[in-house]
Motif scaffolding. Structure first.
Motif, PDB file in Angstrom:
ATOM      1  N   GLN A  29       1.227  13.681  10.165  1.00  0.00           N
ATOM      2  CA  GLN A  29       2.244  13.173   9.252  1.00  0.00           C
ATOM      3  C   GLN A  29       1.568  12.475   8.074  1.00  0.00           C
ATOM      4  O   GLN A  29       0.386  12.137   8.119  1.00  0.00           O
ATOM      5  N   LEU A  30       2.336  12.268   7.017  1.00  0.00           N
ATOM      6  CA  LEU A  30       1.820  11.607   5.819  1.00  0.00           C
ATOM      7  C   LEU A  30       2.432  10.227   5.656  1.00  0.00           C
ATOM      8  O   LEU A  30       3.581   9.993   6.035  1.00  0.00           O
ATOM      9  N   LEU A  31       1.650   9.333   5.077  1.00  0.00           N
ATOM     10  CA  LEU A  31       2.162   8.038   4.633  1.00  0.00           C
ATOM     11  C   LEU A  31       2.335   8.069   3.124  1.00  0.00           C
ATOM     12  O   LEU A  31       1.497   8.630   2.402  1.00  0.00           O
ATOM     13  N   ARG A  32       3.421   7.483   2.661  1.00  0.00           N
ATOM     14  CA  ARG A  32       3.587   7.284   1.223  1.00  0.00           C
ATOM     15  C   ARG A  32       3.161   5.852   0.906  1.00  0.00           C
ATOM     16  O   ARG A  32       3.625   4.895   1.534  1.00  0.00           O
ATOM     17  N   VAL A  33       2.283   5.728  -0.070  1.00  0.00           N
ATOM     18  CA  VAL A  33       1.811   4.421  -0.528  1.00  0.00           C
ATOM     19  C   VAL A  33       2.251   4.250  -1.982  1.00  0.00           C
ATOM     20  O   VAL A  33       2.017   5.141  -2.818  1.00  0.00           O
ATOM     21  N   ALA A  34       2.906   3.160  -2.291  1.00  0.00           N
ATOM     22  CA  ALA A  34       3.355   2.889  -3.660  1.00  0.00           C
ATOM     23  C   ALA A  34       2.854   1.513  -4.074  1.00  0.00           C
ATOM     24  O   ALA A  34       2.980   0.541  -3.324  1.00  0.00           O
ATOM     25  N   VAL A  35       2.277   1.434  -5.256  1.00  0.00           N
ATOM     26  CA  VAL A  35       1.684   0.198  -5.765  1.00  0.00           C
ATOM     27  C   VAL A  35       2.358  -0.152  -7.082  1.00  0.00           C
ATOM     28  O   VAL A  35       2.392   0.674  -8.017  1.00  0.00           O
ATOM     29  N   LEU A  36       2.905  -1.359  -7.166  1.00  0.00           N
ATOM     30  CA  LEU A  36       3.570  -1.807  -8.398  1.00  0.00           C
ATOM     31  C   LEU A  36       3.020  -3.173  -8.799  1.00  0.00           C
ATOM     32  O   LEU A  36       2.976  -4.099  -7.983  1.00  0.00           O
ATOM     33  N   ASP A  37       2.590  -3.286 -10.060  1.00  0.00           N
ATOM     34  CA  ASP A  37       2.141  -4.561 -10.610  1.00  0.00           C
ATOM     35  C   ASP A  37       3.298  -5.231 -11.338  1.00  0.00           C
ATOM     36  O   ASP A  37       4.054  -4.590 -12.062  1.00  0.00           O
ATOM     37  N   SER A  38       3.415  -6.520 -11.145  1.00  0.00           N
ATOM     38  CA  SER A  38       4.530  -7.269 -11.713  1.00  0.00           C
ATOM     39  C   SER A  38       4.540  -7.198 -13.234  1.00  0.00           C
ATOM     40  O   SER A  38       3.488  -7.319 -13.872  1.00  0.00           O
ATOM     41  N   PRO A  39       5.704  -7.003 -13.834  1.00  0.00           N
ATOM     42  CA  PRO A  39       5.784  -7.026 -15.302  1.00  0.00           C
ATOM     43  C   PRO A  39       5.623  -8.437 -15.859  1.00  0.00           C
ATOM     44  O   PRO A  39       5.464  -8.608 -17.063  1.00  0.00           O
ATOM     45  N   LEU A  40       5.666  -9.440 -14.984  1.00  0.00           N
ATOM     46  CA  LEU A  40       5.645 -10.839 -15.421  1.00  0.00           C
ATOM     47  C   LEU A  40       4.263 -11.472 -15.316  1.00  0.00           C
ATOM     48  O   LEU A  40       4.042 -12.556 -15.832  1.00  0.00           O
ATOM     49  N   HIS A  41       3.320 -10.815 -14.624  1.00  0.00           N
ATOM     50  CA  HIS A  41       2.014 -11.415 -14.367  1.00  0.00           C
ATOM     51  C   HIS A  41       0.935 -10.623 -15.112  1.00  0.00           C
ATOM     52  O   HIS A  41       0.402  -9.652 -14.607  1.00  0.00           O
ATOM     53  N   SER A  42       0.625 -11.049 -16.315  1.00  0.00           N
ATOM     54  CA  SER A  42      -0.360 -10.309 -17.099  1.00  0.00           C
ATOM     55  C   SER A  42      -1.667 -11.069 -17.271  1.00  0.00           C
ATOM     56  O   SER A  42      -2.711 -10.466 -17.476  1.00  0.00           O
ATOM     57  N   THR A  43      -1.633 -12.388 -17.194  1.00  0.00           N
ATOM     58  CA  THR A  43      -2.825 -13.171 -17.510  1.00  0.00           C
ATOM     59  C   THR A  43      -3.246 -14.081 -16.370  1.00  0.00           C
ATOM     60  O   THR A  43      -4.067 -14.972 -16.573  1.00  0.00           O
ATOM     61  N   LEU A  44      -2.691 -13.871 -15.179  1.00  0.00           N
ATOM     62  CA  LEU A  44      -3.054 -14.748 -14.074  1.00  0.00           C
ATOM     63  C   LEU A  44      -4.517 -14.531 -13.693  1.00  0.00           C
ATOM     64  O   LEU A  44      -4.964 -13.400 -13.494  1.00  0.00           O
ATOM     65  N   SER A  45      -5.261 -15.635 -13.600  1.00  0.00           N
ATOM     66  CA  SER A  45      -6.672 -15.527 -13.232  1.00  0.00           C
ATOM     67  C   SER A  45      -6.841 -15.257 -11.750  1.00  0.00           C
ATOM     68  O   SER A  45      -7.876 -14.750 -11.325  1.00  0.00           O
ATOM     69  N   SER A  46      -5.839 -15.610 -10.962  1.00  0.00           N
ATOM     70  CA  SER A  46      -5.932 -15.412  -9.513  1.00  0.00           C
ATOM     71  C   SER A  46      -4.695 -14.674  -9.018  1.00  0.00           C
ATOM     72  O   SER A  46      -3.751 -15.289  -8.504  1.00  0.00           O
ATOM     73  N   PRO A  47      -4.655 -13.352  -9.187  1.00  0.00           N
ATOM     74  CA  PRO A  47      -3.472 -12.592  -8.768  1.00  0.00           C
ATOM     75  C   PRO A  47      -3.319 -12.605  -7.258  1.00  0.00           C
ATOM     76  O   PRO A  47      -4.282 -12.778  -6.507  1.00  0.00           O
ATOM     77  N   ARG A  48      -2.076 -12.429  -6.807  1.00  0.00           N
ATOM     78  CA  ARG A  48      -1.779 -12.390  -5.379  1.00  0.00           C
ATOM     79  C   ARG A  48      -1.181 -11.033  -5.032  1.00  0.00           C
ATOM     80  O   ARG A  48      -0.402 -10.453  -5.795  1.00  0.00           O
ATOM     81  N   VAL A  49      -1.537 -10.553  -3.840  1.00  0.00           N
ATOM     82  CA  VAL A  49      -1.106  -9.237  -3.374  1.00  0.00           C
ATOM     83  C   VAL A  49      -0.329  -9.411  -2.077  1.00  0.00           C
ATOM     84  O   VAL A  49      -0.635 -10.283  -1.261  1.00  0.00           O
ATOM     85  N   ALA A  50       0.698  -8.589  -1.896  1.00  0.00           N
ATOM     86  CA  ALA A  50       1.447  -8.545  -0.642  1.00  0.00           C
ATOM     87  C   ALA A  50       1.720  -7.095  -0.289  1.00  0.00           C
ATOM     88  O   ALA A  50       1.767  -6.218  -1.163  1.00  0.00           O
ATOM     89  N   VAL A  51       1.913  -6.851   1.001  1.00  0.00           N
ATOM     90  CA  VAL A  51       2.187  -5.506   1.509  1.00  0.00           C
ATOM     91  C   VAL A  51       3.497  -5.541   2.287  1.00  0.00           C
ATOM     92  O   VAL A  51       3.752  -6.478   3.051  1.00  0.00           O
TER      93      VAL A  51
END
Length: 440
Positions: A29-51
């Motif tokens: 079977q296949l997994l679908r992986v989708a990655v979206l970067d926030s439209p509001l976070h452009s200059t953060l020096s320490s970005p945060r990621v969640a799954v």
């Protein structure tokens, strides 16, 4: 062509990428992986990621399978710069039925196994500025809502709202207490339930059964005796601010802009005796309201027209109090998903529109509007605009952390001399919101 993971080393606002990989637990079977970067976070020096691991059997739901649904999930996580969705591929050959049942707790073992196996993938998809400890601390979020089971009745496309889905759902409204409802959702904002009504079984025999009927094996009919959408009862309670002069007429009149499923229009006609006029821009939404949500032509005369254009046209032609409305009720949301769920559209509270709204009301009338403010500044400016046009302004905090109901009166109001009393506005839930009305 192979995907170059180096593109994920930096946050790129609004960038959306989806791809498939073999499922490490079930390689066929296949997994679908989708990655979206926030439209509001452009200059953060320490970005945060969640799954977020997509719930089993909901992979084809627009909430998880579209960019707009993904965006709404991300915007509900204001501290997250990148949200990664991982779930079975709805286009990978697996048969995803239009029926969903919440997995039993034992199924959570599969999620735990998958979480462990995709950890290296999460590392590869994280910005290079994250330290090893920060990557190890990337949270795996669990999506939970009140839906126990659902069945899709119809998908349709409207010329203005686009794709929409009508579904029956069994929801858990309290611990161990469940209820059946019919919902309308738009693909452009799939996390937002546009309209919702209670539904009951057609057969009275099932009421004697100790077990709940099945969504897939039971015929349901709309129950128009209750208002279950969270802000509709407060909107109806706002009618307690209508002045007494309407009593000179045989039937009070309401203008509703934004029909949706028509639950508000039906309630006003059936339970409060209003003469109802509706305005809905999309003819397909109106068809859905009549076919699936119990809105009958005898309940309301509906114009298929842009709400602002209708207001301006009617305000320039109405002549005398007898042609005007006792209540103007507006339920419209923004069509721009990038700013999250908000209401009303900015265009609707322009000065010329508010002046037209006041002009269509009788002297004792009220303007009632559902508001979902995207921020405090928007809401304050909205109230300031209303104060420039209307005499008095009132507010109901719906209490769900999202909606407010604003009530503006065409003339100063003495609340001791209103025509709709507690006796008029039953059941008790409406009385509760009458007590919640605050002058602001």
């Amino acid at each position: 062509m192979a995907l170059d993971v180096r593109i994920f080393e930096t946050i790129s606002p609004s960038r959306f990428i989806s791809f498939t990989i073999p499922n490490p637990i079930s390689p066929l079977q296949l997994l679908r992986v989708a990655v979206l970067d926030s439209p509001l976070h452009s200059t953060l020096s320490s970005p945060r990621v969640a799954v977020t691991l997509v719930p089993k059997h909901r992979e084809a739901d627009w909430i998880f399978s579209t960019e707009s649904g993904h965006l709404q999930l991300l915007l509900n996580l204001p501290d997250i710069s990148r949200l990664i969705l991982i779930g079975d591929d709805p286009d990978g050959g697996t048969d995803f039925p239009a029926v969903y049942h919440r997995p039993i707790p034992e199924d959570s073992n599969d999620s735990e196994r998958l979480e462990l196996r995709v950890k290296p993938l999460v590392v590869a998809l994280s910005p290079k500025t994250l330290t090893r400890d920060e990557i190890d601390d990337v949270p795996f979020l669990i999506y939970e809502d009140d839906v126990v089971s659902s069945v899709e009745l119809e998908k349709s496309v409207g010329p203005f709202v686009g794709e929409m889905v009508i579904e029956d759902v069994e929801i858990e409204i309290d611990d161990g207490v469940r209820e059946f409802r019919r919902r309308l959702r738009f693909k452009r904002m799939p996390n937002l339930v546009q309209s919702e009504i209670k539904i009951v079984t057609r057969s009275t025999d099932s009421s004697n059964s100790k077990s709940l009927p099945s969504l897939t094996r039971t015929e349901f009919t709309p129950d128009l005796t209750e208002l279950v959408h969270p802000y509709l009862a407060p909107m109806v309670a706002s009618l307690s601010l209508i002045g007494s002069s309407h009593m000179d007429k045989s039937r009070p009149k309401a203008l509703c802009i934004g029909v949706g499923g028509g639950g508000l229009l039906s309630f006003l006609r059936l339970h409060l005796g209003f003469e109802v006029t509706g305005v809905e821009i999309d003819p397909e939404v109106l068809r859905v309201a009549r076919h699936h949500f119990g809105l009958e032509e005898s309940f309301a005369h509906v114009h298929v027209e842009d709400g602002i254009e209708f207001l301006k046209r009617f305000s320039s032609t109405c002549d005398g109090e007898n042609t005007k409305f006792d209540a103007l009720m507006v339920d419209l949301d923004s069509t721009d998903p990038i700013h999250g769920v908000s209401a009303p559209p900015v265009d609707f509270v322009a000065r010329d529109v508010l002046l037209a709204a006041r002009a269509v009301l009788v002297h004792s009338g009220v303007f009632v509007i559902n508001v979902i403010p995207p921020n405090k500044t928007f809401y304050q400016e909205l109230k300031d605009e209303f104060r420039q046009v209307f005499a008095d302004l009132y507010e109901i905090d719906v209490g769900n952390g999202e909606n407010f109901v604003l009530i503006a009166t065409a003339a100063p109001r003495d609340r001791k001399n209103n025509s709709f009393t507690r006796e008029n506005l039953t059941p008790d839930v409406l009385v509760k919101y009458i007590d919640a009305i605050q002058k602001i």
